[in-house]
Enzyme design. Structure first.
Site, PDB file in Angstrom:
ATOM      1  N   GLU A 192       0.882  -1.179   0.000  1.00 22.93           N
ATOM      2  CA  GLU A 192       0.000   0.000   0.000  1.00 22.93           C
ATOM      3  C   GLU A 192       0.910   1.217   0.000  1.00 22.93           C
ATOM      4  O   GLU A 192       1.548   1.520   1.014  1.00 22.93           O
ATOM      5  CB  GLU A 192      -0.894  -0.001   1.238  1.00 22.93           C
ATOM      6  CG  GLU A 192      -1.859  -1.167   1.234  1.00 22.93           C
ATOM      7  CD  GLU A 192      -3.068  -0.942   2.135  1.00 22.93           C
ATOM      8  OE1 GLU A 192      -4.038  -1.693   1.989  1.00 22.93           O
ATOM      9  OE2 GLU A 192      -3.035  -0.033   2.976  1.00 22.93           O
TER      10      GLU A 192
ATOM     11  N   CYS B  70      -2.234   9.088   2.598  1.00 22.69           N
ATOM     12  CA  CYS B  70      -1.923   8.518   1.281  1.00 22.69           C
ATOM     13  C   CYS B  70      -2.941   9.014   0.256  1.00 22.69           C
ATOM     14  O   CYS B  70      -2.608   9.232  -0.895  1.00 22.69           O
ATOM     15  CB  CYS B  70      -1.917   7.005   1.343  1.00 22.69           C
ATOM     16  SG  CYS B  70      -3.399   6.334   2.100  1.00 22.69           S
TER      17      CYS B  70
HETATM   18  P1  NAD Z   1       8.583   4.593   4.403  1.00 21.78           P
HETATM   19  O1  NAD Z   1       8.612   3.861   3.118  1.00 21.78           O
HETATM   20  O2  NAD Z   1       9.664   5.565   4.681  1.00 21.78           O
HETATM   21  O3  NAD Z   1       8.573   3.590   5.649  1.00 21.78           O
HETATM   22  C1  NAD Z   1       7.567   2.606   5.808  1.00 21.78           C
HETATM   23  C2  NAD Z   1       8.080   1.498   6.695  1.00 21.78           C
HETATM   24  O4  NAD Z   1       9.140   0.809   6.028  1.00 21.78           O
HETATM   25  C3  NAD Z   1       8.654   1.962   8.031  1.00 21.78           C
HETATM   26  O5  NAD Z   1       8.279   1.073   9.036  1.00 21.78           O
HETATM   27  C4  NAD Z   1      10.153   1.917   7.776  1.00 21.78           C
HETATM   28  O6  NAD Z   1      10.928   1.759   8.951  1.00 21.78           O
HETATM   29  C5  NAD Z   1      10.268   0.695   6.891  1.00 21.78           C
HETATM   30  N1  NAD Z   1      11.468   0.630   6.049  1.00 21.78           N
HETATM   31  C6  NAD Z   1      12.189   1.664   5.551  1.00 21.78           C
HETATM   32  N2  NAD Z   1      13.213   1.187   4.796  1.00 21.78           N
HETATM   33  C7  NAD Z   1      13.128  -0.162   4.835  1.00 21.78           C
HETATM   34  C8  NAD Z   1      13.901  -1.217   4.259  1.00 21.78           C
HETATM   35  N3  NAD Z   1      14.980  -0.972   3.499  1.00 21.78           N
HETATM   36  N4  NAD Z   1      13.513  -2.491   4.491  1.00 21.78           N
HETATM   37  C9  NAD Z   1      12.432  -2.775   5.252  1.00 21.78           C
HETATM   38  N5  NAD Z   1      11.675  -1.819   5.837  1.00 21.78           N
HETATM   39  C10 NAD Z   1      12.013  -0.525   5.629  1.00 21.78           C
HETATM   40  O7  NAD Z   1       7.153   5.305   4.469  1.00 21.78           O
HETATM   41  P2  NAD Z   1       6.547   6.248   5.599  1.00 21.78           P
HETATM   42  O8  NAD Z   1       7.250   7.566   5.565  1.00 21.78           O
HETATM   43  O9  NAD Z   1       6.489   5.524   6.882  1.00 21.78           O
HETATM   44  O10 NAD Z   1       5.047   6.422   5.106  1.00 21.78           O
HETATM   45  C11 NAD Z   1       4.652   7.421   4.204  1.00 21.78           C
HETATM   46  C12 NAD Z   1       4.296   6.800   2.866  1.00 21.78           C
HETATM   47  O11 NAD Z   1       3.330   5.785   3.059  1.00 21.78           O
HETATM   48  C13 NAD Z   1       3.649   7.786   1.907  1.00 21.78           C
HETATM   49  O12 NAD Z   1       4.171   7.581   0.615  1.00 21.78           O
HETATM   50  C14 NAD Z   1       2.174   7.407   1.959  1.00 21.78           C
HETATM   51  O13 NAD Z   1       1.451   7.792   0.815  1.00 21.78           O
HETATM   52  C15 NAD Z   1       2.255   5.926   2.137  1.00 21.78           C
HETATM   53  N6  NAD Z   1       1.018   5.375   2.718  1.00 21.78           N
HETATM   54  C16 NAD Z   1       0.191   4.639   1.913  1.00 21.78           C
HETATM   55  C17 NAD Z   1      -1.011   4.141   2.408  1.00 21.78           C
HETATM   56  C18 NAD Z   1      -1.965   3.360   1.543  1.00 21.78           C
HETATM   57  O14 NAD Z   1      -2.929   2.821   2.080  1.00 21.78           O
HETATM   58  N7  NAD Z   1      -1.755   3.286   0.252  1.00 21.78           N
HETATM   59  C19 NAD Z   1      -1.356   4.382   3.746  1.00 21.78           C
HETATM   60  C20 NAD Z   1      -0.480   5.131   4.535  1.00 21.78           C
HETATM   61  C21 NAD Z   1       0.707   5.622   4.009  1.00 21.78           C
END
Ligand code: NAD
Length: 457
Positions: free
Chosen positions: A226, A261
């Protein structure tokens, strides 16, 4: 790991991160015990989740306060998120047994046929911080009800909330052997990618989602992503109440400080009503109350991440360097904390990053269009495909556009909305797979087909 209050920049606390050793130990523990959890009747698992639903309500003051302190969500919206999470949990409580039950497909003739739904096993949920209760519930609850064990990695910006979720689940009777937290940043998430898990369910950015997909592809286990959005809203010339349309569009842009999002990230307005719409939007935007998120009357709090302030200021200066005009906002206010003023820009076009890359903040560009054809072309000019909204008096006219838009969700006269009863799914760079609805219950189980013959022939 430091937990920082984004409104004050003060240290709330320090938490120890999981390393490879502890991640592996937690996995081994879950792997050993998941079969017993999966063998329970589904009603027993639902009973635990019903207690969790009650605890979410009983502890809402503490939970809301923690959420606001660690990610800056205005307190009133933290309560809204908890209410929203409870109604999602309730959806799963009411509907899971029906969708997880065995289905008899053929009861006639010599060979009877049925489908049974079995748990995937031990799955990972790597999650985001912007709506930790909502996006967390989308995965954790149907996964547990479906008989899986869950390794839940909350975002490093929602760690305390993740700890609350674990505490309440244990308090509801979910065994510690079936649910474990993984605390930490990217490195902790990377450790999960090394494990032989039975499924990966990710919520976060496109960049991280793609990295995870590439890394785990060869495991050939189910995974869902997502991801982000650049969601458009188009206001047609036939709407009756321009003030109302501007008000709901504004809310779609700034709610949760724009960190949703499915936030409205681009607005297109038919040229006949453009000036009137802009005047109304700006007037209402100037009335928003920015301030301490712990104050119940605050509408705009800080951003959650420090770097995001600079990221948004860069998008604004990229746009103004190419001719955009800031009608309101555009700066970091003179106060401590990761604040940015809610901002609206006009004279924008698709050469600007503001109109093409995800902003994830309370800023938006508004562009006039000649007609519906130009609107659909601009709305479709994106790598993302999460949601799109059309405002019009005429449903048929709106639907003819909604059908042509390549997004998982479309809205008529509303925006920035999720329903537990409908599939939540992104297309293109917005993701893969579905949570919520009956499809989001089935996403956490695998079918087994039975061919049943009483007599061997
Ligand atoms: P992010 O991608 O920075 O981090 C998400 C998660 O991934 C965190 O727990 C982080 O620690 C982990 N992570 C980071 N690097 C990683 C790696 N190399 N390996 C494994 N895990 C890793 O995103 P964010 O800043 O937490 O969230 C914001 C983003 O999420 C925005 O783009 C938003 O649109 C999206 N989002 C989408 C939805 C949806 O339903 N489509 C819902 C909420 C947020």
């Amino acid at each position: 790991m430091d937990i920082i209050n984004p409104a004050t920049e003060e240290l709330i606390t320090k938490i120890a991160e999981d390393d490879w050793q502890s991640v592996k130990e937690k996995f081994d523990r879950l792997k050993k015990n998941q079969p017993a959890w999966g063998a329970l009747p589904v009603d027993k698992r639902i009973q635990c989740i019903s207690r969790f639903h009650t605890l979410l309500d009983e502890e809402k003051d503490e939970l809301a306060k923690t959420l606001t302190s660690e990610m800056g969500k205005p307190l009133k919206q933290s309560y809204n998120e908890l209410n929203g999470a409870r109604s999602r949990v309730e959806f799963f409580i009411r509907n899971s047994a029906k969708w997880l039950a065995e289905e008899w497909i053929n009861t006639e003739g010599a060979t009877k046929e049925k489908i049974a739904y079995e748990p995937l096993g031990v799955i990972a949920n790597i999650s985001a911080w912007n709506y930790p209760y909502l996006v967390g519930m989308n995965v954790i609850i149907p996964a547990l009800i479906g008989g899986n064990a869950v390794l839940y990695k909350p975002s490093e910006y929602a760690t305390l909330t993740g700890m609350h979720i674990a505490r309440l689940l244990y308090g509801s009777g979910i065994p510690e052997n079936c649910f474990q937290l993984i605390i930490g940043k990217a490195a902790a998430g990377e450790n999960l990618l090394q494990l032989p898990l039975d499924g990966y369910f990710f919520t976060g950015s496109y960049k991280t989602g793609r990295h995870i997909a590439e890394k785990i592809a060869s495991k050939l286990v189910p995974f869902q992503l997502e991801l982000g959005g650049k969601d458009p809203l188009y206001v047609m010339d036939d709407i009756d109440d321009i003030d109302k349309a501007a008000a709901t569009a504004l809310e779609g842009v700034v709610y949760n400080n724009g960190q949703s999002c499915c936030a409205v990230e681009r607005i297109y307005v038919h040229k006949k009503i453009y000036d009137e719409f802009i005047a109304s939007y700006v007037k209402q935007l100037k009335q928003l109350r920015l301030g301490d998120p712990a104050d119940q009357s605050t509408e705009i709090g800080p951003l959650t991440r420090k770097e995001q302030v600079k990221f948004l200021l860069d998008q604004i200066s990229d746009a103004t360097s190419k001719g955009a005009i800031v009608l309101s906002g555009g700066k970091k206010p003179d106060r401590r904390g990761f604040f940015i003023e809610p901002t609206v820009l006009v004279n924008v076009n698709h050469e600007m990053k503001l109109m093409k890359e995800e902003s994830f903040g309370p800023i938006v560009g508004i562009q006039p269009v000649e007609d519906d054809e130009e609107a659909i072309a601009l709305m479709s000019d994106t790598e993302y495909g999460l949601t799109a909204a059309v405002y019009s008096k005429n449903y048929d006219r709106a639907e003819s556009l909604m059908k042509r838009i390549n997004t998982g969700t479309v809205y008529w006269n509303c925006c920035d909305r999720v329903s537990a009863a409908l599939p939540w799914s992104g297309r293109k760079h917005s993701g893969l797979g579905t949570t919520l609805s009956y499809q989001g219950i089935r996403a956490f189980v695998q079918p087994k087909s039975y061919h049943i013959r009483e007599i061997c022939e």
